[in-house]
Design an enzyme around this catalytic site. Structure first.
Site, PDB file in Angstrom:
ATOM      1  N   SER A   1      68.130  26.878  -6.081  1.00  0.00           N
ATOM      2  CA  SER A   1      68.150  28.162  -5.391  1.00  0.00           C
ATOM      3  C   SER A   1      66.873  28.378  -4.610  1.00  0.00           C
ATOM      4  CB  SER A   1      68.345  29.305  -6.395  1.00  0.00           C
ATOM      5  OG  SER A   1      68.330  30.556  -5.726  1.00  0.00           O
ATOM      6  N   ASP A   2      67.045  28.844  -3.380  1.00  0.00           N
ATOM      7  CA  ASP A   2      65.907  29.316  -2.603  1.00  0.00           C
ATOM      8  C   ASP A   2      65.380  30.594  -3.267  1.00  0.00           C
ATOM      9  OD1 ASP A   2      64.139  29.626  -0.378  1.00  0.00           O
ATOM     10  OD2 ASP A   2      65.522  31.100   0.451  1.00  0.00           O
ATOM     11  N   LYS A   3      64.147  30.958  -2.939  1.00  0.00           N
ATOM     12  CA  LYS A   3      63.571  32.177  -3.525  1.00  0.00           C
ATOM     13  C   LYS A   3      63.751  33.376  -2.602  1.00  0.00           C
ATOM     14  CE  LYS A   3      59.192  33.063  -3.250  1.00  0.00           C
ATOM     15  NZ  LYS A   3      59.240  34.426  -2.606  1.00  0.00           N
ATOM     16  N   THR A   4      63.151  33.306  -1.424  1.00  0.00           N
ATOM     17  CA  THR A   4      63.112  34.454  -0.526  1.00  0.00           C
ATOM     18  C   THR A   4      64.498  34.771   0.017  1.00  0.00           C
ATOM     19  OG1 THR A   4      60.884  33.814   0.109  1.00  0.00           O
ATOM     20  CG2 THR A   4      62.015  35.403   1.523  1.00  0.00           C
TER      21      THR A   4
ATOM     22  N   CYS B   1      71.796  27.293  -3.283  1.00  0.00           N
ATOM     23  CA  CYS B   1      71.954  28.684  -2.885  1.00  0.00           C
ATOM     24  C   CYS B   1      70.801  29.057  -1.958  1.00  0.00           C
ATOM     25  CB  CYS B   1      71.976  29.591  -4.115  1.00  0.00           C
ATOM     26  SG  CYS B   1      72.500  31.276  -3.785  1.00  0.00           S
TER      27      CYS B   1
END
Length: 800
Positions: free
Chosen positions: A311-314, A539
């Site tokens: 998963s990406d963070k921002t 994601c």
């Protein structure tokens, strides 16, 4: 990627000193470089539509279907050939449509970049199409513009938003020497920069190329290939034996061809790809009603098998909205005062995300009788903003807001303030300081901690996925400290990877966080996990996530994602929040169970049909099924099999996997049981009923159809057949199957008629077989799996 005219346009004058502006290239030099390096565009896809279409007819199942079509045409049976050809074309069209998604992804990437650029040629400024930029060009970057290529800043100060490429949640202050990338947005200031890379050599261009070339064979594709391979091997041996025995019996050539066509049709899983597609389409409809839109049908199947989510963070785990996370007043001030002062030193209605966050935090705090006299917006040179206010009780006061490191040089910071700032920075926050007092005598009033807060549903999502057997890993372009802080907040426990490129042998259990990564790193991370046998979900929400979204078996774009990310993803969440990820997993696992039952039925039926032809030939000395009867078997069997895509099933508590060896072993085990039933009934028809060759063919047709009915209910549940209620569509399809078969056999349509009592008796016998075999299937299936595992171990030992 870029469009526009090449005619020169005058450029607005620069606010920078002439001494700060390099001369740039000459028009002649720029033309030479453009001819040598090519335009500043992303590479177009090279695969032609015709080539893509033809590839859909070149695979194991299409080859078998094409062979059957040729044999039917040789026999002068155009109707049967047309039926098989229709299925062949349907599968090809579906595959062609899915592959065309890559073209949409590249189109979205090209549309994101700047159309025009302010460039200096021959010592003067002009507006030119960004596609004409070359390395060495000098360009001007100003408020609201998009960086047209990879550049290195020469002079000036700007605030850069690089989140769409790097994933950094906070804009960065960029000055001389800073390198930035095509597609970044200038939020504040003006600067002069020199182009370092264009087109496919930019970070953005490399991302586009990764999206174009990213490819992973879906689990479903592998399953279809392996099932077809196993059936081809088993049934191929049977067909060879069948034809060899027929040759021994001196069959005429025409009868040999008819027997061969019948055997080939019996062996081909004609509806296997179409049924897999139908099951995924039905799952996609369920997902769409719940706010999850699959853009590739294979993603529905992959959701069932996904065991790792990157998963990406921002914008994915966080809200991508800068907020004031904490206020730390210093001696003599309170939180409300610090927020009030910070708001007065912040612009109202501007594009600066820091000022917007401060204004939002202080929205409900009244300013009282303090009046703003003068406001000086953020100055890149001094790296602070200021306000002069009139306080009725104290007179004129000065407020200064900026980074703690900057203000600590302007105002002596106490040890208390320094300790608080270090604590906040260590937690991954961006720290601002606010100074207040008479114009010539300022003191620190307090500190503000800025952060991009986690989405409220991020932590529950990760917890739920953990219970479903899916490990979540964060991959972000943000700094390690910031990423680690967010990871702890959302429940990602584990170490953070050291800075640098992603290791080729990276495993999901090594680190919980991969920080400071670029699009290529995310792409490589997904591939590294896949190399270890994991089914990977990705994601994300930005163009920086597009290559990884495309490479992952299940790319997931959140509702706020860019068009680029949505185009690259296999699943798009159409509603806010991350609940759709869990929904996709649960629906995918139900879909997988239905397809698994169909696959098991297919192995069983194809095993029975090929062996029954051989056994019947040995017993009777003639073919017990004509080609047209086998076509009817295929149609009735596929009607029932496709109804399994609507069946009531229990999703598994852990990620699914295609264990083709076990499926083959189970299918053959059940198939041998059905073969015994069909053979016994065939012998009964010969010796007790005295049926001739043609009535025996009708009986064989009825036996296979009704036997397939029995195994359908045997295979649909690993427990007893009555343990779960079949779906309404399955019951309707079953009833139609029985009724159609009985009508054809009793009325003698395309076959020799049979007495109604015999047809009814065959149905009763099939029900008896269902009840008896269901009681003993567990030990039989267990023994079959042991043999399959033993065979796998032997093959592995031989290869070693």
């Amino acid at each position: 990627m870029f469009t526009g005219t090449s005619a020169e346009k005058p450029c607005p004058p620069s606010t920078l000193s002439a001494d700060d502006v390099p001369l740039g290239l000459t028009e002649e030099k720029a033309r030479d470089l453009l001819a040598k390096l090519g335009p500043n565009t992303t590479p177009a896809a090279s695969a032609g539509l015709l080539r893509m279409a033809l590839k859909k007819f070149s695979a194991p199942i299409p080859w078998m279907l094409e062979a059957a079509i040729v044999l039917e045409l040789v026999r002068g049976k155009p109707i049967e050939a047309a039926i098989i050809g229709t299925l062949l074309v349907l599968n090809a069209v579906l595959g062609f449509f899915q592959e065309s998604r890559a073209q949409a992804t590249l189109a979205a990437l090209r549309s994101r970049l700047a159309l025009n650029a302010s460039v200096r040629r021959d010592g003067r400024w002009m507006i030119r199409p960004a596609a004409e930029l070359v390395p060495g060009d000098v360009v001007k970057l100003s408020l609201g513009s998009v960086v047209p290529a990879d550049v290195r800043l020469h002079s000036g100060e700007i605030l850069l938003d690089q989140s769409m490429l790097t994933g950094e949640s906070l804009p960065i202050e960029a000055g001389p020497g800073t390198e930035t990338y095509a597609g970044a947005l200038v939020r504040r200031g003006e600067a002069i920069a020199q182009v370092t890379a264009t087109g496919g050599r930019t970070q953005f261009g490399r991302a586009a190329e990764l999206v174009r070339t990213a490819h992973v064979v879906s689990s479903q594709q592998k399953a279809v290939f392996q099932l077809t391979r196993n059936l081809a091997v088993v049934n191929g041996i049977v067909i060879v034996l069948l034809l060899a025995y027929a040759r021994r019996l001196d069959f005429p050539l025409s009868d040999m061809i008819a027997l061969g066509v019948t055997a080939v049709l019996a062996a081909i899983p004609v509806a296997l790809p179409a049924t897999f597609t139908l099951a995924a389409a039905l799952g996609a409809r369920v997902l769409a009603r719940q706010g999850v839109l699959p853009t590739r049908l294979s993603a529905v199947d992959e959701a069932a098998s996904m065991d790792v989510l990157c998963s990406d963070k921002t914008g994915t785990l966080t809200q991508n909205a800068l907020t004031v996370a904490a206020v730390r007043p210093l001696s003599g001030f309170d939180e409300a005062q610090v927020l009030r002062l910070a708001a007065l030193a912040s612009s109202e209605g501007g594009q600066d995300p820091v000022d917007r966050a401060v204004r939002a935090a202080a929205a409900n705090i009244p300013l009282g009788e303090i009046k703003l006299v003068q406001f000086t917006p953020f100055d890149p040179a001094t790296k602070r903003s200021e306000a002069l206010v009139e306080d009725p009780a104290l007179g004129q006061r000065r407020i200064v807001k900026g980074a703690f490191t900057i203000l600590s040089k302007l105002v002596a910071a106490s040890s208390e303030a320094t300790a608080v700032a270090e604590t906040l920075e260590g937690s991954g926050h961006r720290v601002l300081a606010v100074a207040y007092g008479p114009p010539a005598s300022l003191e620190l009033a307090g500190l503000l901690a800025l952060s991009d807060p986690p989405r409220p549903d991020a932590a529950p999502l990760i917890t739920k996925l953990r219970t479903l057997g899916v490990r979540t890993v964060m991959a972000t372009g943000d700094a390690a400290e910031t990423a680690s802080t967010v990871a702890r907040q959302v429940g990602l426990d584990g170490p953070t990877s050291p800075p640098g490129p992603v290791p080729k042998d990276a495993r999901p259990d090594q680190f919980a966080v991969f920080a400071g990564v670029l699009p290529e790193d995310k792409f490589n991370l997904v591939r590294a996990f896949q190399a270890h046998g994991h089914v990977v979900g990705m994601c994300g929400d930005g163009a920086n996530d597009a290559p990884a979204l495309r490479q992952a078996q299940m790319g997931i774009a959140v509702s706020t994602a860019t068009d680029v990310a949505k185009s690259a993803a296999g699943i798009v969440l159409t509603e806010p929040g991350l609940a759709g990820v869990v929904t996709a997993v649960e629906v995918g696992r139900r879909t997988f169970r239905r397809v698994l039952t169909y696959a098991l039925n297919t192995v069983t039926k194809k095993t029975v049909q090929a062996l029954f032809l051989l056994v019947g030939l040995v017993i009777t000395g003639h073919s017990i099924l004509a080609p047209h009867l086998m076509v009817l078997v295929m149609i009735t069997g596929d009607l029932l099999g496709m109804a399994l895509t609507t069946d009531n099933v229990r999703p598994s508590p852990a990620p699914n996997a295609w264990r083709i060896g076990e499926i083959t072993a189970d299918g053959v085990s059940v198939g041998l049981g059905e073969l015994m039933f069909c053979t016994a009934m065939l012998v009964f028809g010969i010796h007790h009923l005295g049926l001739g060759a043609e009535p025996l063919q009708t009986l064989a047709f009825v036996l296979i159809v009704y036997g397939n009915q029995a195994i359908c209910y045997i295979n649909r549940d690993r427990r007893h057949w009555w343990s779960s209620r079949p779906s309404a569509w399955l019951l309707v399809a079953s009833a139609l199957d029985i009724l159609i078969t009985a009508t054809l056999a009793i009325r003698g349509i395309s076959m020799t008629p049979l007495p109604p009592g015999l047809v009814a008796g065959t149905l009763v016998a099939a029900i008896g077989f269902l009840v008896i075999f269901d009681l003993v299937k567990s030990p039989i299936l267990g023994a079959g799996r042991k043999l399959a595992h033993l065979g796998t171990a032997v093959r592995a030992h031989v290869r070693a």
